[in-house]
Structures are given as C-alpha cells and as structure tokens.
Enzyme design. Structure first.
Site, PDB file in Angstrom:
ATOM      1  N   ASP A 225      -8.868  -0.669  21.291  1.00 20.05           N
ATOM      2  CA  ASP A 225      -9.299  -0.142  19.987  1.00 20.05           C
ATOM      3  C   ASP A 225     -10.365   0.939  20.170  1.00 20.05           C
ATOM      4  O   ASP A 225     -10.331   1.992  19.530  1.00 20.05           O
ATOM      5  CB  ASP A 225      -9.768  -1.263  19.044  1.00 20.05           C
ATOM      6  CG  ASP A 225     -10.540  -2.359  19.749  1.00 20.05           C
ATOM      7  OD1 ASP A 225     -10.566  -2.367  20.984  1.00 20.05           O
ATOM      8  OD2 ASP A 225     -11.127  -3.212  19.058  1.00 20.05           O
ATOM      9  N   ASP A 249       2.951   2.657  23.922  1.00 17.51           N
ATOM     10  CA  ASP A 249       3.838   3.194  22.894  1.00 17.51           C
ATOM     11  C   ASP A 249       3.005   3.826  21.780  1.00 17.51           C
ATOM     12  O   ASP A 249       3.245   4.953  21.362  1.00 17.51           O
ATOM     13  CB  ASP A 249       4.703   2.053  22.342  1.00 17.51           C
ATOM     14  CG  ASP A 249       5.667   2.530  21.280  1.00 17.51           C
ATOM     15  OD1 ASP A 249       6.343   3.540  21.518  1.00 17.51           O
ATOM     16  OD2 ASP A 249       5.726   1.901  20.207  1.00 17.51           O
TER      17      ASP A 249
END
Ligand code: NAD
Length: 367
Positions: A225, A249
């Site tokens: 994050d 991804d």
C-alpha cells in the site's frame, strides 16, 4: 545473418491489429524472422476444443520465443484465463514489465523509468478456488476450522494464496540478475508481510536471503500500500520492483498510468528457456477492428523480444524509432492526444507506417 523462428499469436479484440503492426516494424528492422502464426483464445474453442490448443504450445516450446496479442477472458464465468494458463503451462515465472516515459508523451510525470518483475505462477493467481455453496468448499471450511483457523462463514467462496520458497527464490534471482545485466541500481521487494505473515512474510525473508547473493545491487522492501502511494508521489526513487502475482497485476496498470497509459506498456513473460512477449493491456473489445488501438506497447514488446534473441542493435533501433515517432507527435493514436476525440489522431496501421519510416530514416542516417 541467422534466421529466427518465432511463434506469433495474434490474439483477439484489438490483438490482430496491434500484432500486425508489431510484426511489420519488427520485420522492418531487417532481422530475419520466420513467423509461425497460430490463433488461440475463445475463437478457436469450436475448432480445437481448447482455447490454447496443444499445437500452439508445441510451437512455442519448439521455438522458445513467442509474441502474443491479448486474449479475452470472460469476467466471472467458469473459463479460466488463457493468458494465466499459458504462463503456468510453460512455467514463465517472471513477467518483466518496463514502464518508461518517452519525451513527447502527455503524462503528469516525466522521466519515469521503472521495471516491474511480477511473479507469474503463484499467489492468488494459482487458480485454486472453491465456489460458494459446493460440497468441497464446505469440507474445506470445516477442515480449516478443525485445524484451528478462524471460522469462515458458510456462504463464502474461497481463493487460496500459495507462495513457495522455490517460486520466490527463482523470481528474485531472475530479477537481481536482470537488474545486473541491464545496469540497474536497485531492487525493491514489494509485499504485505505485516498482515500475511506466512505467504508475504516468506516472500520477504527469501528476498532478503537472495539479495545477499547480489551485493552489487542495492536492496530494500516496501509494503504494497505504501508502494502504491510512493509510486504516485516519487516514482523517481524506484528502479526494479519485484512483487507477487496480484500486486504485480495491479501496480503494472498503475505504472502504465504514470508513463502515458496502457498503450505504451510492454512485457516479457520469461522462464528458464522460453519467453513470451506481450503488452500489459488487454483486448480492449470496444476498439476491436476499428484501427484505433495504440500498437506501441506491442511494438515495444517486440523490441524486448529482439534483445532477448540476441538482436540488441535491432531492439534498440526499434525502440529509438518508436521514441522518434512519439517525439514528433504527428502519427500517434487517440490515447496519446490531449483530447480523446482529437481528429488529428491516426490509426493503428498509420503508427506502423510511421515507425517503419523512422527505421528506414535511421538506416539512411547511419549508412
Ligand atoms: P484493456 O487493457 O483491454 O482495456 C482497458 C482500457 O484501456 C480500455 O479503456 C481500453 O480501451 C484501453 N486500452 C487498452 N489497450 C489499449 C491500446 N492498445 N490503445 C489504446 N487504448 C487501449 O483491459 P480490460 O478492459 O480490463 O480487459 C479486456 C479483456 O482483455 C478482458 O477479457 C481481459 O481478461 C483481457 N486481458 C487480457 C490480457 C492479456 O491477454 N494478457 C491482459 C489484460 C486483460
């Protein structure tokens, strides 16, 4: 000059158009390539009973190198992604995705030059899923509870996230070696080890061990994050980032966004012997057959492929020709214009014409 035999999978959606454009510019570099063209995907299921027929896999195994256009995966339906299956079937465990900004590209950022190395075979992409309501899922939930795991609601679907020492070691060794071979200074391991201690925790531990084998390359880690925020605020601080499948991804698209969009983000699925080159973008169905899609991501994948087969000068020349067309700004597709409806945007095939011309120009200039 040696002849190379390469498998070409045009793909579906915008795939055939961008693949043709890429093939034209690769051929225009003068490298002698015999193309083995094979269709795959939803369109061949009726003919061969399989979206990735055995003869296509055989062709890739034989040639060791392939370039493919995107293949459509229906969302939320039973069929698994053919792209994911191909990577797993050929054990293409490292997906290298360079994200480089070229002068002339409209973006909030400039001078971005990042590389994502995405682990390609494990994690939540391993395809180990249990559907809500099925007997096996109930059994699994009961087993997890019996083994002391927390209670899982009975109406849950379950996806399993395996990350192995073997899989982590080989992708980090690959990434460090790639960094070394390509003059990169730093590798960043991306993870969520503070929460997923036994999967991402293992990933980080193994990364730290492999880093000791490459003392000449700087090493650090980031929680995913925080990584996302840092990439938006200070992309210049990063270089090669290695991440498990799912984070790879998602952050690949984020990084593509930093350098002008999916139309400019190439990729190389790499294993110990085989490599399959493809753009990061998908089949963009709404633009299929309309000569609109940007072929540059596919062309840049072609440049990576040329370097991979030992044709470094041709790969560099192709990248430089694409960069020249971008810098001139005339022959670019809608996605590279300030306004998507800009009437001066050209089509997929016109971009190929311009890159072929730029390649011819550079040959005249150097001869
Ligand atoms: P997408 O990449 O096809 O499209 C996302 C957005 O980017 C769309 O607005 C599209 O118009 C635009 N875009 C994509 N490529 C472009 C290009 N070359 N030039 C200009 N604009 C471009 O992603 P999606 O819509 O999420 O997926 C569509 C299909 O592609 C799905 O079936 C998905 O499974 C598949 N897919 C395949 C691959 C692959 O083959 N490796 C990768 C990603 C998605």
């Amino acid at each position: 000059m040696a002849r190379h035999t390469i498998t070409l999978i045009p793909g579906d959606g915008v795939g055939p158009e961008v693949s043709l454009a890429a093939r034209r510019v690769i051929d225009a570099t003068g490298v002698d390539i015999e193309w083995e063209v094979h269709d795959a995907g939803l369109g061949v299921v009726d003919r061969y009973g399989d979206p990735m027929p055995a003869h296509v896999l055989d062709s890739i195994r034989r040639n060791k190198v392939a370039i493919k256009g995107p293949l459509t995966t229906p969302i939320g339906k039973g069929m698994r992604s053919v792209n994911v299956a191909l990577r797993r079937e050929l054990d293409l465990y490292a997906l290298v995705r360079p994200c480089k900004w070229y002068p002339g590209v409209r973006s909030r950022y400039d001078n971005v030059d990042l590389v994502i190395v995405r682990e390609n075979t494990e994690d939540l992409y391993a395809g180990i899923e249990f559907a809500e309501g099925e007997e096996t899922t109930r059994e699994l939930i009961a087993t997890i509870e019996r083994l002391g795991g927390r209670a899982i609601r009975g109406d849950s679907g379950v996806s399993i996230k395996p990350i192995s020492i073997y899989g982590t070691q080989r992708v980090f060794r690959f990434a460090f070696q790639w960094a070394r071979d390509n003059g990169r200074r730093k590798v960043t391991a991306v993870h969520k080890a503070n929460i997923m201690k036994y999967t991402d925790g293992l990933w980080l531990r193994v990364a730290e061990e492999v880093a000791k084998e490459f003392p000449d390359v700087e090493f650090e880690d980031r929680i995913v994050d925080n990584m996302a925020m840092q990439l938006v605020q200070k992309p210049e601080l990063y270089d090669v980032m290695v991440m498990p499948n799912l984070y790879g991804d998602i952050l690949s698209d984020l990084c593509a966004g930093l350098i002008g969009g999916l139309g400019l983000a190439p990729g190389a699925n790499t294993g110990d012997e085989i490599a399959v080159f493809e753009a990061t973008h998908g089949s963009a169905p709404k633009y299929a057959g309309r000569n609109k899609a940007n072929p540059m991501a596919m062309m840049l994948s072609g440049a990576l492929m040329l370097r991979h087969i030992g044709e470094r000068a041709a790969g560099d020349g192709l990248e430089a020709a694409i960069a020249r067309v971008i810098a001139e700004g005339r022959s670019v597709t809608y996605d590279m214009k300030p306004d998507r409806d800009d009437p001066s945007a050209v089509g997929t095939s016109e971009v190929a014409d311009a890159v072929v011309e730029a390649l011819a120009g550079s040959r005249v200039a150097t001869s």
